[in-house]
Design a protein around this motif. Structure first.
Motif, PDB file in Angstrom:
ATOM      1  N   LEU A   1     -22.660  36.091 -11.575  1.00 22.87           N
ATOM      2  CA  LEU A   1     -23.097  35.915 -10.188  1.00 22.87           C
ATOM      3  C   LEU A   1     -21.936  36.086  -9.209  1.00 22.87           C
ATOM      4  O   LEU A   1     -22.088  36.697  -8.144  1.00 22.87           O
ATOM      5  N   ILE A  49     -26.099  30.994  -2.680  1.00 26.38           N
ATOM      6  CA  ILE A  49     -25.580  31.624  -3.898  1.00 26.38           C
ATOM      7  C   ILE A  49     -24.244  31.003  -4.288  1.00 26.38           C
ATOM      8  O   ILE A  49     -24.003  30.690  -5.459  1.00 26.38           O
ATOM      9  N   HIS A  51     -21.383  39.024  -6.197  1.00 26.96           N
ATOM     10  CA  HIS A  51     -21.237  38.664  -4.776  1.00 26.96           C
ATOM     11  C   HIS A  51     -19.780  38.590  -4.328  1.00 26.96           C
ATOM     12  O   HIS A  51     -19.482  38.039  -3.261  1.00 26.96           O
TER      13      HIS A  51
END
Length: 219
Positions: free
Chosen positions: A47, A15, A51
């Motif tokens: 994103l 990621i 995270h």
């Protein structure tokens, strides 16, 4: 348990790599395709927030800022760029901090706030010199030099612009090299040195053509 942790770490690394790739792509296209750069950096920001990847958020904000500058959304560009600068300071990202300072200087210039623009260019220049970032120095010298010329200090403008020119030749940055030549032509014209103005104007045109050809070949 160890297998689960290993898979989790690998997934997290993937990621982070995806976010970094999105931010790198956004930076690469923000001048030529600012709409696309904005879209990529917005995706990277979403994103990163999902995270809790602070570095990803900071670079996404930077990229959103520069994309908005090229879209002439100056107030939005300034707000995003100042947010990015604050995060770079907190994260101790010195290179990105210097780059952000120079970018904010350009935004203030386009907003007509020359004194503040000059201040940010000079701060970015000093920081880029401390860390040895020559590309940021080229932009800093060029931006500060151009504003000195706008403010009528042609002697200081030419001093800074020739330093920018030398560095742009050293690092072989074709795009900024053309911009510096154009700045020199403008400043020599303001200073009444017509022969030198024409000399750098034609050199700028030639460099611009070379940059365009280079971009086509590497598109």
């Amino acid at each position: 348990m160890a297998v689960f942790l290993d898979k989790s770490i690998r997934a997290n690394n993937e990621i982070i790599k995806k976010i970094d790739d999105l931010n790198n792509q956004a930076w690469d296209v923000h001048i030529k395709y600012p709409d696309h750069g904005l879209k990529l950096s917005q995706e990277a920001k979403i994103l990163s927030e999902e995270h809790s990847y602070q570095k990803g958020i900071a670079y996404a904000l930077r990229n959103m800022g520069v994309s908005n500058r090229y879209l002439s959304n100056l107030e939005t560009a300034l707000s995003l760029s100042l947010q990015a600068l604050d995060m770079f300071v907190q994260l101790d990202e010195k290179g990105a901090e210097a780059q952000a300072l120079v970018s904010i200087g350009a935004i203030y210039y386009y907003m007509g706030n020359y004194e503040k623009g000059l201040d940010y260019f000079l701060n970015g220049l000093e920081q880029s010199k401390e860390i040895g970032n020559k590309e940021a120095q080229v932009y800093g010298y060029n931006g500060a030099g151009y504003i000195y010329g706008v403010l009528g200090n042609n002697k200081k403008a030419l001093e800074f612009l020739h330093l920018s020119l030398s560095l742009s030749e050293e690092i072989k940055n074709i795009s900024i090299h053309s911009s510096v030549l154009d700045s020199l032509a403008f400043t020599y014209l303001n200073d009444g040195q017509m022969d030198m103005a024409f000399k750098y104007y034609f050199e700028s045109l030639q460099a611009g053509e070379n940059a365009s050809l280079y971009n086509k070949c590497h598109a």
